[in-house]
Design a protein around this motif. Structure first.
Motif, PDB file in Angstrom:
ATOM      1  N   LEU A  15       0.914  -1.236  -0.054  1.00  0.00           N
ATOM      2  CA  LEU A  15       0.063  -0.023   0.185  1.00  0.00           C
ATOM      3  C   LEU A  15       0.810   1.314   0.006  1.00  0.00           C
ATOM      4  CD1 LEU A  15      -2.879   1.166   0.247  1.00  0.00           C
ATOM      5  CD2 LEU A  15      -2.488   1.174   2.756  1.00  0.00           C
ATOM      6  N   LEU A  16       0.997   2.223  -1.020  1.00  0.00           N
ATOM      7  CA  LEU A  16       1.710   3.156  -1.145  1.00  0.00           C
ATOM      8  C   LEU A  16       0.669   4.591  -1.151  1.00  0.00           C
ATOM      9  CD1 LEU A  16       3.636   2.233  -4.154  1.00  0.00           C
ATOM     10  CD2 LEU A  16       4.342   1.727  -1.831  1.00  0.00           C
ATOM     11  N   MET A  17       1.123   5.576  -0.475  1.00  0.00           N
ATOM     12  CA  MET A  17       0.526   6.562   0.055  1.00  0.00           C
ATOM     13  C   MET A  17       1.329   8.169  -0.622  1.00  0.00           C
ATOM     14  SD  MET A  17      -1.331   5.491   3.397  1.00  0.00           S
ATOM     15  CE  MET A  17      -0.168   4.531   3.896  1.00  0.00           C
ATOM     16  N   SER A  18       0.751   8.685  -1.315  1.00  0.00           N
ATOM     17  CA  SER A  18       1.044  10.054  -1.616  1.00  0.00           C
ATOM     18  C   SER A  18       0.066  11.040  -1.791  1.00  0.00           C
ATOM     19  CB  SER A  18       1.795   9.866  -3.318  1.00  0.00           C
ATOM     20  OG  SER A  18       0.819   9.404  -4.031  1.00  0.00           O
ATOM     21  N   LEU A  19      -0.736  11.064  -0.438  1.00  0.00           N
ATOM     22  CA  LEU A  19      -1.785  12.004  -0.513  1.00  0.00           C
ATOM     23  C   LEU A  19      -1.718  13.198   0.138  1.00  0.00           C
ATOM     24  CD1 LEU A  19      -4.510   9.177   0.576  1.00  0.00           C
ATOM     25  CD2 LEU A  19      -4.553  10.560  -1.801  1.00  0.00           C
ATOM     26  N   PRO A  20      -2.358  14.511  -0.152  1.00  0.00           N
ATOM     27  CA  PRO A  20      -2.220  15.608   0.517  1.00  0.00           C
ATOM     28  C   PRO A  20      -2.657  15.465   1.950  1.00  0.00           C
ATOM     29  CG  PRO A  20      -3.761  15.934  -1.071  1.00  0.00           C
ATOM     30  CD  PRO A  20      -3.337  14.276  -1.400  1.00  0.00           C
ATOM     31  N   GLY A  21      -2.539  16.425   2.996  1.00  0.00           N
ATOM     32  CA  GLY A  21      -2.932  16.386   4.045  1.00  0.00           C
ATOM     33  C   GLY A  21      -4.344  17.268   4.306  1.00  0.00           C
ATOM     34  N   THR A  22      -5.504  16.841   3.987  1.00  0.00           N
ATOM     35  CA  THR A  22      -6.647  17.598   4.160  1.00  0.00           C
ATOM     36  C   THR A  22      -7.629  16.902   5.074  1.00  0.00           C
ATOM     37  OG1 THR A  22      -7.720  16.047   2.372  1.00  0.00           O
ATOM     38  CG2 THR A  22      -6.122  17.964   1.758  1.00  0.00           C
ATOM     39  N   LYS A  23      -8.906  17.563   5.261  1.00  0.00           N
ATOM     40  CA  LYS A  23      -9.647  17.033   6.370  1.00  0.00           C
ATOM     41  C   LYS A  23     -10.138  15.773   5.788  1.00  0.00           C
ATOM     42  CE  LYS A  23     -11.336  21.627   7.792  1.00  0.00           C
ATOM     43  NZ  LYS A  23     -12.565  22.543   7.715  1.00  0.00           N
ATOM     44  N   LEU A  54      -5.705  -5.411   5.820  1.00  0.00           N
ATOM     45  CA  LEU A  54      -4.458  -5.702   5.037  1.00  0.00           C
ATOM     46  C   LEU A  54      -4.057  -7.054   5.479  1.00  0.00           C
ATOM     47  CD1 LEU A  54      -2.489  -2.367   5.142  1.00  0.00           C
ATOM     48  CD2 LEU A  54      -3.502  -3.459   2.979  1.00  0.00           C
ATOM     49  N   PRO A  55      -3.532  -8.059   4.331  1.00  0.00           N
ATOM     50  CA  PRO A  55      -2.966  -9.222   4.961  1.00  0.00           C
ATOM     51  C   PRO A  55      -1.863  -9.337   5.595  1.00  0.00           C
ATOM     52  CG  PRO A  55      -2.639  -8.768   2.595  1.00  0.00           C
ATOM     53  CD  PRO A  55      -3.520  -7.625   3.093  1.00  0.00           C
ATOM     54  N   ASP A  56      -1.564 -10.428   6.111  1.00  0.00           N
ATOM     55  CA  ASP A  56      -0.172 -10.510   7.072  1.00  0.00           C
ATOM     56  C   ASP A  56       0.854 -10.438   6.281  1.00  0.00           C
ATOM     57  OD1 ASP A  56      -1.863 -10.964   9.411  1.00  0.00           O
ATOM     58  OD2 ASP A  56      -1.191 -13.003   9.456  1.00  0.00           O
ATOM     59  N   GLY A  57       1.830  -9.377   6.712  1.00  0.00           N
ATOM     60  CA  GLY A  57       3.051  -9.301   5.876  1.00  0.00           C
ATOM     61  C   GLY A  57       3.195  -8.297   4.767  1.00  0.00           C
ATOM     62  N   ALA A  58       1.775  -7.568   4.936  1.00  0.00           N
ATOM     63  CA  ALA A  58       1.688  -6.329   4.019  1.00  0.00           C
ATOM     64  C   ALA A  58       2.670  -5.346   4.278  1.00  0.00           C
ATOM     65  CB  ALA A  58       0.269  -5.939   3.812  1.00  0.00           C
ATOM     66  N   VAL A  59       3.038  -4.539   3.191  1.00  0.00           N
ATOM     67  CA  VAL A  59       4.234  -3.360   3.318  1.00  0.00           C
ATOM     68  C   VAL A  59       3.279  -2.113   3.236  1.00  0.00           C
ATOM     69  CG1 VAL A  59       6.106  -2.178   2.553  1.00  0.00           C
ATOM     70  CG2 VAL A  59       5.774  -4.757   2.481  1.00  0.00           C
ATOM     71  N   ILE A  60       3.555  -0.927   3.888  1.00  0.00           N
ATOM     72  CA  ILE A  60       2.875   0.402   3.836  1.00  0.00           C
ATOM     73  C   ILE A  60       4.045   1.351   3.630  1.00  0.00           C
ATOM     74  CG2 ILE A  60       1.528   2.057   5.106  1.00  0.00           C
ATOM     75  CD1 ILE A  60       0.173  -0.076   6.601  1.00  0.00           C
ATOM     76  N   ILE A  61       4.048   2.192   2.794  1.00  0.00           N
ATOM     77  CA  ILE A  61       4.770   3.339   2.616  1.00  0.00           C
ATOM     78  C   ILE A  61       4.202   4.329   2.300  1.00  0.00           C
ATOM     79  CG2 ILE A  61       6.632   4.127   0.989  1.00  0.00           C
ATOM     80  CD1 ILE A  61       7.534   1.169   0.379  1.00  0.00           C
ATOM     81  N   ASN A  62       4.489   5.478   3.198  1.00  0.00           N
ATOM     82  CA  ASN A  62       3.880   6.742   3.128  1.00  0.00           C
ATOM     83  C   ASN A  62       4.831   8.018   2.799  1.00  0.00           C
ATOM     84  OD1 ASN A  62       2.067   8.867   3.241  1.00  0.00           O
ATOM     85  ND2 ASN A  62       1.650   8.975   5.416  1.00  0.00           N
ATOM     86  N   VAL A  63       4.786   8.530   1.642  1.00  0.00           N
ATOM     87  CA  VAL A  63       5.635   9.693   1.354  1.00  0.00           C
ATOM     88  C   VAL A  63       4.653  10.774   1.028  1.00  0.00           C
ATOM     89  CG1 VAL A  63       7.445   8.327   0.179  1.00  0.00           C
ATOM     90  CG2 VAL A  63       5.286   8.831  -1.381  1.00  0.00           C
ATOM     91  N   GLY A  64       3.591  11.000   1.317  1.00  0.00           N
ATOM     92  CA  GLY A  64       2.685  11.985   1.176  1.00  0.00           C
ATOM     93  C   GLY A  64       2.338  12.887   2.366  1.00  0.00           C
ATOM     94  N   ARG A  65       1.424  12.870   3.281  1.00  0.00           N
ATOM     95  CA  ARG A  65       1.666  13.480   4.611  1.00  0.00           C
ATOM     96  C   ARG A  65       0.967  12.471   5.706  1.00  0.00           C
ATOM     97  NH1 ARG A  65       4.042  16.607   2.787  1.00  0.00           N
ATOM     98  NH2 ARG A  65       3.504  19.067   2.498  1.00  0.00           N
ATOM     99  N   GLY A  66       1.660  12.664   6.847  1.00  0.00           N
ATOM    100  CA  GLY A  66       1.739  11.640   8.128  1.00  0.00           C
ATOM    101  C   GLY A  66       0.538  11.498   8.597  1.00  0.00           C
ATOM    102  N   THR A  67      -0.499  12.873   8.271  1.00  0.00           N
ATOM    103  CA  THR A  67      -1.860  12.470   8.890  1.00  0.00           C
ATOM    104  C   THR A  67      -2.781  11.652   8.303  1.00  0.00           C
ATOM    105  OG1 THR A  67      -2.069  14.480   7.839  1.00  0.00           O
ATOM    106  CG2 THR A  67      -1.637  14.906   9.986  1.00  0.00           C
ATOM    107  N   VAL A  68      -2.309  11.200   6.928  1.00  0.00           N
ATOM    108  CA  VAL A  68      -3.269  10.205   6.534  1.00  0.00           C
ATOM    109  C   VAL A  68      -3.147   8.763   6.982  1.00  0.00           C
ATOM    110  CG1 VAL A  68      -3.444   8.866   4.213  1.00  0.00           C
ATOM    111  CG2 VAL A  68      -2.609  11.174   4.311  1.00  0.00           C
ATOM    112  N   ILE A  69      -2.355   8.466   8.036  1.00  0.00           N
ATOM    113  CA  ILE A  69      -2.171   7.212   8.929  1.00  0.00           C
ATOM    114  C   ILE A  69      -2.475   7.706  10.263  1.00  0.00           C
ATOM    115  CG2 ILE A  69      -0.904   5.260   9.502  1.00  0.00           C
ATOM    116  CD1 ILE A  69       0.644   5.334   7.020  1.00  0.00           C
ATOM    117  N   ASP A  70      -3.408   6.788  10.657  1.00  0.00           N
ATOM    118  CA  ASP A  70      -3.562   6.853  12.149  1.00  0.00           C
ATOM    119  C   ASP A  70      -2.230   6.105  12.808  1.00  0.00           C
ATOM    120  OD1 ASP A  70      -3.941   6.315  14.952  1.00  0.00           O
ATOM    121  OD2 ASP A  70      -6.140   6.253  14.561  1.00  0.00           O
ATOM    122  N   GLN A  71      -1.146   6.981  13.183  1.00  0.00           N
ATOM    123  CA  GLN A  71      -0.040   6.553  13.481  1.00  0.00           C
ATOM    124  C   GLN A  71       0.028   5.414  14.878  1.00  0.00           C
ATOM    125  OE1 GLN A  71       3.262   9.477  12.855  1.00  0.00           O
ATOM    126  NE2 GLN A  71       3.993   8.497  15.034  1.00  0.00           N
TER     127      GLN A  71
END
Length: 320
Positions: free
Chosen positions: A199-207, A221-238
């Motif tokens: 799962l790759l993320m390049s989204l802006p930080g909006t409401k 997500l299945p076990d072992g899935a890879v998440i990469i975020n290069v957009g905004r940190g707020t997109v993921i519930d850290q």
């Protein structure tokens, strides 16, 4: 009185500064080039046009008619009181960062799949081991949240690795550049998560994107899935992602975080299965990026002087 144009961007080389100065002066502007807004606040407050990251000036200057930020993100300009002149235009440099961020994304993904963080520790201990199981982009089911310049440039590069499927997620439902095998809208995208290896993320930080990936989405997500975020940190519930990483169920590569910079004692540094880069994916340390930012600003300056709106105008209500 001359029209004033201020440039406050330290990454510009002398060549870029000369290009801007010569173009702007031909248009009748008095040009002041500085490395930071602090160098000449008076000139900034009187400038009609600013090329640089100067939210403090936008908030107080009634002379400002257009500010172009050299970044793609415009978070600092979205508050209701962000502009003293409500008619002032805001443009960004979205479209300049696709190459550098796409390459960074591929680097992070390969690093994780080829177990390089662990191998670096092994080599640092002067050990000779070759037994860590690795994975491949080939045959992987990849979902990209965001199909703009960054998403498209990333998809083009990943295609060369023969993934099983490239699924793009956007609001329009359209397939820009034909880069993706299929497109899902924001209303549909969660249905693909159980079939997503990467799962790759390049989204802006909006409401609308705030915590778009939360506990529910992570659990799909299945076990072992890879998440990469290069957009905004707020997109993921850290907080929820940290829990999954501690459990060892998922892997992640994060270039952005909800709060930056990370403090030296932040426990995130020590998380298992996490590759960290300090918000360097879209840095202006790649000259191609600086070239594109300058070219885009100068093209928009030509439009502005013809009485047209910049091509890269930001809708401050939408946040992009």
């Amino acid at each position: 009185m001359n029209r004033k144009l201020a440039v406050a961007e330290p990454f510009l080389t002398e060549r870029h500064r000369k290009m801007i100065r010569e173009t702007a002066e031909k248009k009748g502007f008095e040009v002041r080039i500085m490395d930071s807004p602090e160098e000449d606040r008076n000139f900034l407050n009187e400038a009609e046009v600013i090329f640089g990251q100067a939210p403090e000036t936008a908030k107080v200057s009634t002379a400002l008619k257009w500010i172009c930020t050299p970044f793609a993100g415009v978070d600092k300009f979205l508050a209701e009181d962000a502009f003293a002149n409500p008619e002032a235009m805001l443009s960004n440099s979205s479209g300049a960062y696709g190459v550098t961020i796409a390459e960074h994304t591929v680097m992070m993904l390969l690093d994780i799949l080829r177990r390089q963080p662990e191998y670096r520790q092994i080599v640092a201990a002067h050990e000779w081991r070759r037994d860590l199981l690795v994975r491949s982009i080939k045959g992987s089911r990849i979902t990209l949240l965001g199909t703009g310049d960054i998403g498209q440039e990333t998809a083009v590069r990943l295609r060369a690795f023969s993934p099983a499927c490239l699924t793009g997620v956007n609001q329009s439902g359209k397939n820009p550049g034909g880069c993706f095998d299929r497109i899902l809208t924001r209303e549909q995208w969660e249905t693909v998560l159980p079939e997503t290896d990467v799962l790759l993320m390049s989204l802006p930080g909006t409401k609308e994107t705030f915590h778009m990936v939360g506990e529910k989405q992570l659990s799909l997500l299945p076990d072992g899935a890879v998440i990469i975020n290069v957009g905004r940190g707020t997109v993921i519930d850290q907080e929820k992602l940290i829990r999954e990483l501690k459990a060892g169920r998922l892997y992640a590569g994060l270039d952005v975080f909800e709060k930056e910079p990370l403090t030296k004692d932040d426990p995130v540094w020590e998380l298992p299965n996490l590759l960290i880069t300090p918000h360097t994916a879209g840095n202006m340390t790649l000259m191609h990026t600086v070239d594109r930012i300058t070219e885009m600003f100068l093209a928009d300056l030509e439009r502005y002087c013809r009485g047209e709106k910049p091509d890269h105008l930001v809708d401050r209500k939408k946040g992009y």
